[in-house]
Write an enzyme that holds these catalytic residues in place. Structure first.
Site, mmCIF file in Angstrom:
data_model
loop_
_atom_site.group_PDB
_atom_site.id
_atom_site.type_symbol
_atom_site.label_atom_id
_atom_site.label_comp_id
_atom_site.label_asym_id
_atom_site.label_seq_id
_atom_site.Cartn_x
_atom_site.Cartn_y
_atom_site.Cartn_z
ATOM 1 C CD GLU A 273 -3.599 -6.099 2.784
ATOM 2 O OE1 GLU A 273 -4.521 -5.399 3.248
ATOM 3 O OE2 GLU A 273 -2.393 -5.873 2.973
ATOM 4 C CD GLU B 278 -3.222 -1.087 1.924
ATOM 5 O OE1 GLU B 278 -3.281 -0.230 2.821
ATOM 6 O OE2 GLU B 278 -4.128 -1.919 1.714
HETATM 7 O O1 AHR Z 1 -5.327 -6.202 6.626
HETATM 8 C C1 AHR Z 1 -5.300 -5.053 7.420
HETATM 9 C C2 AHR Z 1 -4.644 -3.883 6.726
HETATM 10 O O2 AHR Z 1 -5.409 -3.484 5.627
HETATM 11 C C3 AHR Z 1 -3.286 -4.128 6.126
HETATM 12 O O3 AHR Z 1 -2.275 -4.012 7.049
HETATM 13 C C4 AHR Z 1 -3.177 -3.045 5.105
HETATM 14 O O4 AHR Z 1 -2.349 -3.395 4.031
HETATM 15 C C5 AHR Z 1 -4.614 -2.806 4.689
HETATM 16 O O5 AHR Z 1 -4.940 -1.477 4.688
#
Ligand code: AHR
Length: 509
Positions: free
Chosen positions: A308, A177
């Site tokens: 994710e 991110e």
């Molecule tokens: O999964 C939780 C968080 O969500 C992670 O650390 C981040 O990459 C995302 O914003």
């Protein structure tokens, strides 16, 4: 049987792209009780463990054929300095996990513990390196420490810490991110960093890294385009440069707002359907990012990695807001089933996906009780288990001969029946979801191009979408044999009760 019948054709002898087993991947961050208390209890714990790693968690995940595990973050990855997590535990420096709960991290779970966990799981490691607050040298050294053989400064350090042989590590994340917690960079700024970091993450010996650049948030197609442009010129003759081999993408299912995401277990029918609309949106996102990538890379050499995904609810009352601990209901399971149908349809570009996160955080497979240590398998776990036959199977196109029932959800139309299919080892596996909260549906599948043999079907459902598992009721949502399946020649008719997920496995010759 139901009044609503969806008819579909599967040409079982026409094999589509292989569904990469890594779309059934996982994610474990130093966040809340995912690592500490979830995967790792320490060697002195009463919970049976190997070197501090919980054996019940390992056993449960092995039953999923867990293909890979992403670690150490997430946002934590860009704060993590790997050298703090090697050597004798009592000498490892502590740090504050400022991103997640402001708690102290003692670094007792580090590189060696993670690699031991992957070995116990039989899963490939996916390591996210630190771009945000690290250095190119730090990341380059980590790769050398893990993967180099022979003699070198990092190899000597690894050996001094008890590991002779190098490990094999394929999946390597260049930060996380970068548009947000990973450094708040612009796409151009990060693209330059990704080229630089990618350059110095070397292939040692015959270990080949698959470098994954930190990709877009949701529908930020410009981010994807900026990263693709780094790899070469537009067009059919595109031969991507080797700075990175894949781009990631993050998308969470949140029916509410970031301030009030909704409750994990207390929700009404409107919120249930809004959740499904948000989950179905991943199809548009995968299509959009794939389309951008196709312009630059029509040969599909560069992979898309959704590292994710999952539901994100308000934390359970009374728990640390920074720990992201949430319950998991039948609704979450249906969100997972819908995602997998969509992943299967994008098998030509989607090479990996990682649910966030595996234990005790967000849409977990496993919840562990902090006091008793009891382990609960969530409804989402069961979808991963019921669907594991799709791993590395050839996808099969599903051609619909009739309309799919829909629900109006605000300005959106939600198709309430979803299905996907694959073929491997003489078996066709079909996954079917009925997302309707009230009405049943039937699906009639015409399996053409092969002779239909034995059929085994399983169902995951419960009295209400809110149903969930707890230490006192661990099997409130659990798969059972599904008898409402009939076979007539090549036709397989499957009854889908309201809010249910069903798998049908058919022997095909
Ligand atoms: O999964 C939780 C968080 O969500 C992670 O650390 C981040 O990459 C995302 O914003």
């Amino acid at each position: 049987m139901s009044d609503t019948v969806v008819s579909a054709v599967l040409n079982v002898d026409v094999k589509g792209p292989v569904i990469n087993r890594h779309v059934y991947g996982h994610f474990a961050e130093h966040l809340g009780r995912c690592i500490y208390g979830g995967f790792y209890v320490g060697e002195d714990s009463d919970v049976p463990n190997a070197g501090g790693i919980r054996l019940d968690v390992v056993e449960a995940l092995r039953a999923l054929n867990i293909p890979n595990l992403r670690w150490p973050g997430g946002c934590f990855a860009d704060e993590y300095h790997w050298m703090d997590g090697i050597g004798p535990k009592e000498q490892r420096p502590a740090m504050v996990n400022t991103h997640w709960g402001n708690v102290e991290e003692n670094n007792h779970f580090g590189t060696h513990e993670f690699m031991a966990l992957c070995e116990l799981l039989g899963a490939e490691p996916y390591i996210s390196g630190n771009v945000g607050s690290g250095t190119v040298k730090e990341m380059s050294d980590w790769v050398e420490y893990l993967t180099r053989d022979g003699d070198s400064p990092m190899v000597r350090l690894r050996k001094a810490n008890g590991r002779e042989e190098p490990w094999r590590v394929r999946f390597w994340g260049l930060g996380n991110e970068a548009w947000g917690c990973g450094g708040h960079m612009s796409a151009e700024q990060y693209a330059a960093e990704a080229r630089r970091y990618g350059t110095y993450c070397r292939d040692h010996g015959d270990n080949r890294l698959y470098r994954i650049a930190a990709g877009a948030n949701s529908d930020d197609y410009t981010w994807t385009e900026t990263l693709m442009k780094q790899l070469g010129d537009l067009g059919c003759a595109y031969r991507p440069q080797a700075f990175y081999q894949a781009l990631s993408l993050h998308y969470y299912t949140i029916p509410g707002t970031w301030q009030d995401k909704g409750d994990a277990t207390v929700f009404d029918t409107d919120e249930y359907y809004r959740t499904m609309v948000k989950a179905a949106h991943i199809d548009e996102l995968l299509t959009g990012h794939s389309n951008v990538m196709d312009c630059y890379d029509p040969g599909k050499n560069v992979g898309l990695v959704l590292d994710e995904w999952g539901t994100w609810w308000n934390v359970e009352p009374g728990t640390n807001p920074g720990f992201l601990y949430q319950q998991n209901t039948l609704r979450d399971a249906l969100v997972a089933g819908l995602h997998f149908d969509i992943f299967h349809r994008h098998a030509d570009r989607l090479v990996m996906a990682n649910i966030a996160q595996t234990v005790n955080v967000l849409q977990a497979m496993i919840l562990t009780d902090p006091d008793s240590g009891a382990l609960v398998l969530t409804p989402t776990y069961h979808v991963f288990e019921m669907n594991k036959g799709h791993q590395d199977a050839a996808s099969l196109r599903v051609d619909l001969l009739s309309d799919v029932p829909t629900r109006e959800v605000g300005p959106d139309a939600l198709a309430t029946v979803s299905l996907s299919a694959s073929r491997k080892d003489g078996k066709v596996l079909v996954s079917l979801s009925n997302l309707d909260a009230a009405d049943a549906a039937d699906v009639e599948l015409d399996l053409r191009g092969g002779s239909v043999g034995g059929v085994v079907s399983r169902i995951l459902t419960a009295g209400a979408p809110q149903t969930h598992n707890t230490p006192d009721a661990p099997a409130a949502v659990a798969p059972r044999s599904h008898e409402q399946v009939t076979v007539t020649g090549t036709r397989v008719r499957v009854h889908l009760p309201a809010h249910s997920f069903v798998t049908v496995q058919v022997d095909v010759a």
